[in-house]
Motif scaffolding. Structure first.
Motif, PDB file in Angstrom:
ATOM      1  N   ARG A 182      -8.836   0.055   3.041  1.00  0.00           N
ATOM      2  CA  ARG A 182     -10.049  -0.736   3.371  1.00  0.00           C
ATOM      3  C   ARG A 182     -11.368  -0.658   2.436  1.00  0.00           C
ATOM      4  O   ARG A 182     -12.343  -0.047   3.183  1.00  0.00           O
ATOM      5  CB  ARG A 182     -10.291  -0.513   4.990  1.00  0.00           C
ATOM      6  CG  ARG A 182      -9.073  -0.954   5.843  1.00  0.00           C
ATOM      7  CD  ARG A 182      -9.403  -0.889   7.108  1.00  0.00           C
ATOM      8  NE  ARG A 182      -8.192  -1.674   7.917  1.00  0.00           N
ATOM      9  CZ  ARG A 182      -7.119  -0.882   8.089  1.00  0.00           C
ATOM     10  NH1 ARG A 182      -7.196   0.340   8.104  1.00  0.00           N
ATOM     11  NH2 ARG A 182      -5.920  -1.418   8.901  1.00  0.00           N
TER      12      ARG A 182
ATOM     13  N   ASP B 229      -7.221   6.407  -1.018  1.00  0.00           N
ATOM     14  CA  ASP B 229      -6.256   5.270  -0.368  1.00  0.00           C
ATOM     15  C   ASP B 229      -7.469   4.300   0.260  1.00  0.00           C
ATOM     16  O   ASP B 229      -8.049   4.436   1.278  1.00  0.00           O
ATOM     17  CB  ASP B 229      -5.449   5.840   0.897  1.00  0.00           C
ATOM     18  CG  ASP B 229      -4.815   4.724   1.721  1.00  0.00           C
ATOM     19  OD1 ASP B 229      -5.179   3.533   1.503  1.00  0.00           O
ATOM     20  OD2 ASP B 229      -3.999   4.946   2.635  1.00  0.00           O
TER      21      ASP B 229
ATOM     22  N   THR C 185      -8.961   8.800   2.710  1.00  0.00           N
ATOM     23  CA  THR C 185      -8.522   7.204   3.047  1.00  0.00           C
ATOM     24  C   THR C 185     -10.183   6.656   3.151  1.00  0.00           C
ATOM     25  O   THR C 185     -10.967   7.268   4.071  1.00  0.00           O
ATOM     26  CB  THR C 185      -7.798   7.047   4.202  1.00  0.00           C
ATOM     27  OG1 THR C 185      -6.668   7.949   4.245  1.00  0.00           O
ATOM     28  CG2 THR C 185      -7.547   5.691   4.633  1.00  0.00           C
TER      29      THR C 185
ATOM     30  N   GLY D 148       0.637  -1.342  -0.160  1.00  0.00           N
ATOM     31  CA  GLY D 148       0.053   0.024  -0.088  1.00  0.00           C
ATOM     32  C   GLY D 148       0.932   1.242   0.045  1.00  0.00           C
ATOM     33  O   GLY D 148       0.418   2.308  -0.723  1.00  0.00           O
TER      34      GLY D 148
ATOM     35  N   ASN E  51       0.164   4.122  -2.792  1.00  0.00           N
ATOM     36  CA  ASN E  51      -0.136   5.474  -2.353  1.00  0.00           C
ATOM     37  C   ASN E  51       0.824   6.435  -3.167  1.00  0.00           C
ATOM     38  O   ASN E  51       0.698   7.450  -3.643  1.00  0.00           O
ATOM     39  CB  ASN E  51      -0.334   5.599  -0.875  1.00  0.00           C
ATOM     40  CG  ASN E  51      -1.560   5.189  -0.528  1.00  0.00           C
ATOM     41  OD1 ASN E  51      -2.441   4.999  -1.105  1.00  0.00           O
ATOM     42  ND2 ASN E  51      -1.683   4.740   0.808  1.00  0.00           N
TER      43      ASN E  51
HETATM   44  C1  LIG Z   1      -2.484  -0.768   5.845  1.00  0.00           C
HETATM   45  C2  LIG Z   1      -2.582   0.696   5.130  1.00  0.00           C
HETATM   46  C3  LIG Z   1      -1.843   1.032   4.066  1.00  0.00           C
HETATM   47  C4  LIG Z   1      -0.831   0.213   3.232  1.00  0.00           C
HETATM   48  O1  LIG Z   1       0.016  -0.250   4.342  1.00  0.00           O
HETATM   49  P1  LIG Z   1       1.503  -1.135   3.583  1.00  0.00           P
HETATM   50  O2  LIG Z   1       1.903  -1.676   4.661  1.00  0.00           O
HETATM   51  O3  LIG Z   1       2.338  -0.284   2.889  1.00  0.00           O
HETATM   52  O4  LIG Z   1       0.835  -2.104   2.718  1.00  0.00           O
HETATM   53  C5  LIG Z   1      -2.279   2.161   3.318  1.00  0.00           C
HETATM   54  N1  LIG Z   1      -3.032   2.879   4.286  1.00  0.00           N
HETATM   55  C6  LIG Z   1      -3.824   2.530   5.017  1.00  0.00           C
HETATM   56  C7  LIG Z   1      -4.991   3.528   5.517  1.00  0.00           C
HETATM   57  C8  LIG Z   1      -3.554   1.284   5.772  1.00  0.00           C
HETATM   58  O5  LIG Z   1      -4.313   0.966   6.824  1.00  0.00           O
END
Ligand SMILES: *Cc1c(COP(=O)(O)O)cnc(C)c1O
Length: 352
Positions: free
Chosen positions: A176, A173, A142, A63, A67
């Motif tokens: 979820r 983002d 998000t 992620g 992003n």
């Molecule tokens: C888990 C998460 C990510 C991605 O995290 P990585 O550890 O880089 O895969 C991005 N945004 C949010 C809000 C998250 O909870």
């Protein structure tokens, strides 16, 4: 020390059966590398169908990369990105969005329940508009938020109108995102391009994969040369089919939605069990798959001794519990039982 019991994050969970099944199928015979394989083509088509949109789709490993690379593609190094002060891109990506964009600045706004508001954006826009300050170019939201709430379609449309006013692009983002679709009983299209989202980072990991996120460009012009950006950043998987096939498993079986609905239902179950307990105070409306609750500090230490795992990054005594595709009511029952026992035994009397 008792065995750890996992309720700290949706990435402590394993791979869901549907994804594993497709992974094994993809392993049954060889195929082309770097995304030229049949699985990747099918998964891209599956995502286009899911979003009812002829979008550009890229697979990356995690992620932070999704992003950061998406934001880098959405502006120049002299631009800035408006986000909530609790945004993962601000608090949990080690400066990767700034790094990959070669210096773009994040501008943070506060807002109740982890959400950006039109007023928050307006305030930032009013602060500076001169040549000496990086020009805002992107709004990043998000969905679901870092504190387990969701932006309604109306809230997204309101953000889109401020974005239009200032010619800002909209990034989502979607770590979820599936949980948000389930929570709002909305289609992926309704919560993205139909609400003016330009680029979505859609997480498979937290939904039930071993790894793998997709960056989806509804605004296709922004995707120009994005493949090169991924490759340069070390995010082009040579055996891409092992990311794409599990994704296809989520899509073709409907598991992406079922997993999210289950995780949300488990969070509601946990929140209902906590609600009204003296000494437990829910900090945010539990709209997706996480529950934030304030406990007396001695209770935190006691739960840790019993093996319960959780994060406390919202204030000193604010606990985050996150439910996943495989969280069971039995696990939550035993957590609730431990909490009730401790509170009954007077652990809350030393509450601060
Ligand atoms: C888990 C998460 C990510 C991605 O995290 P990585 O550890 O880089 O895969 C991005 N945004 C949010 C809000 C998250 O909870």
């Amino acid at each position: 020390m008792p065995a750890p019991r996992f309720i700290a994050s949706d990435n402590t969970s394993g791979i869901c059966p549907e994804a594993l099944d497709y992974l094994l199928q993809a392993n049954a015979c060889d195929d082309l590398a770097y995304g030229d394989d049949a699985w990747t083509q099918r998964a891209v088509e599956g995502l286009r169908q899911l979003f009812d949109c002829d979008c550009e789709v890229f697979f990356v490993f995690n992620g932070t990369a999704a992003n950061s690379l998406a934001l880098a593609a959405m502006g120049q190094s002299y631009h800035s990105v408006i986000c909530h002060e609790l945004a993962h891109i601000e608090t949990d990506e080690c400066g990767a969005p700034e790094f990959f964009s070669n210096g773009a600045k994040l501008l943070t706004a506060s807002g109740a329940n982890g959400k950006l508001t039109p007023e928050g954006i307006e305030r930032l826009m009013a602060r500076r508009d001169d040549i000496h300050f990086p020009r805002p170019k992107v709004v990043s939201v998000t969905q679901a938020t870092e504190v387990g709430t969701v932006y309604s379609r109306e809230e997204l449309l309101a953000l889109r109108s401020v974005a239009d006013k200032y010619e800002l692009r909209l990034h989502m983002d979607g770590a979820r995102f599936a949980n948000a679709c389930a929570a709002l009983d909305a289609s992926p299209a309704e919560l993205t391009w139909q609400a003016g989202v330009d680029v979505l980072c859609f997480s498979g990991t937290k939904n039930g994969l071993a790894m793998g996120e997709v960056v989806i460009f509804f605004n296709r012009e922004l995707a120009e040369d994005f493949g090169y950006r991924c490759k340069q950043a070390g995010q082009l998987a040579s055996k891409m089919r092992f990311i794409a096939a599990p994704w296809l498993g989520l899509l073709e079986t409907g598991a992406w939605r079922r997993n999210a609905e289950h995780a949300n239902a488990m969070a509601r179950y946990l929140a209902a069990g906590l609600d009204g307990l003296p000494g437990a105070e829910l900090l945010f409306p539990p709209q997706a798959n996480s529950v934030f609750v304030r406990f007396p500090p001695p209770l935190l230490a006691y739960l840790r001794e019993l093996g319960w795992t959780f994060y406390t990054f919202i204030g000193a005594s604010g606990v985050r519990f996150v439910c996943a595709w495989n969280t069971t009511p039995e696990l939550l029952d035993s957590l609730l039982a431990d909490i009730r026992l401790a509170l009954d035994a007077g652990l809350s009397e030393t509450s601060t």
